[in-house]
Write a protein that holds these residues in place. Sequence first.
Motif: not given
Length: 375
Positions: A283-287, A290-294, A311-317, A323-331
Amino acid sequence: MGTHSRAFGSWRLQGGRYEQPGLPVEVLAEFARYERLVVDVARGLYKQRHASRQRVPRGFASSFSLRLSDIRRGSVIPVLERTAVDADALFDDRDAGIFEEARMIIQDALRSIQDGSGIPRTFPPHALREFSRFGRSLRDDELIEFDSGTSNAVIYSQPVRRQIQEQARLERFEIETLVSGQVVGVSADKGVFEFRLTRGDKVVPGRFSSDDIVADLKQYLDLSTMAPTVAINAVAIQSMNEDIIEIQDVLSIEPVLPPEWSERLAELHDLEAGWLDGVGQQVSRKVLRQAESLLLEFLDEQVKRPYIYPTEDGGVQLEWPYSSGEVTLTITSDEKVEAYAFSKEDDRENDRAFHWRQLSEITEFVIGGITEYAD
């Protein structure tokens, strides 16, 4: 939700046209300028208090409204009242009287200018433009007296306004403010340090006068881009565009993100290529930045801490499961944020793609999903 009105300071208009009964129609614009000035000063005061916030709460300006309810005799005495909402949830106890505080800051600044001390460094620089516009209709033989007959009484006239205009043309202002960023260099013997600003990613020079600050600066020092983000209560030089040019002194320093959030990002930073059974990009420092900014934005909006995964391709999730759903962000590594919300009850899906700098739009997506799916 009801509303009520209460007096907002007092004015007495004197001299020239104001020695006759009634209020000249051309002067009505001054009340609108004053209302904008109070909002601008209150906005600056709010930002000074809340270092981690990138903006004021939604509805900030619209929560303040002035009305001209009466015009009394005795020169000309306009009666201004603020229309307030009974159930105003924008502010906590510390900020409940922020517009009244802004009114007093304006009057204190006028008093300082008349005393020859100039504009106080705590006066929000971005409000100076509106400050210099206020009073445009005054003639040289006319003046406004605020809070006449009280200890807060102060005079505003064209000569005072000209002083404001002269000082507002300065490109640099000394202010006391909160600055967020990373400490990337410290020279204790010279009393200087380098600070990378969160806003704009620019490195600015800084100085400190107290040796007690050295330990705090070194505690958060990191030459890499993964230095923890901190908030410095500082005396700084700022431009009219609110850009920090340099830090003249450090009054205090503290981390912005909660320790467990920062520690999790540091763990991701330490992962080497192949971390997932021989695969998995680093995971790059740039990513991570960006995760920290979020995360700072979510903290600002009081969003619950997400689960944080590489994430496997160098991102952050970032994940918020319910219980009724989920929210996901992938950077992703190409500065994109893939947002996804899913309902377990009816299989509804919502997915969107953002640039990572669209912080407010991403936050709205997350808050909307959490509101729908939270237990």
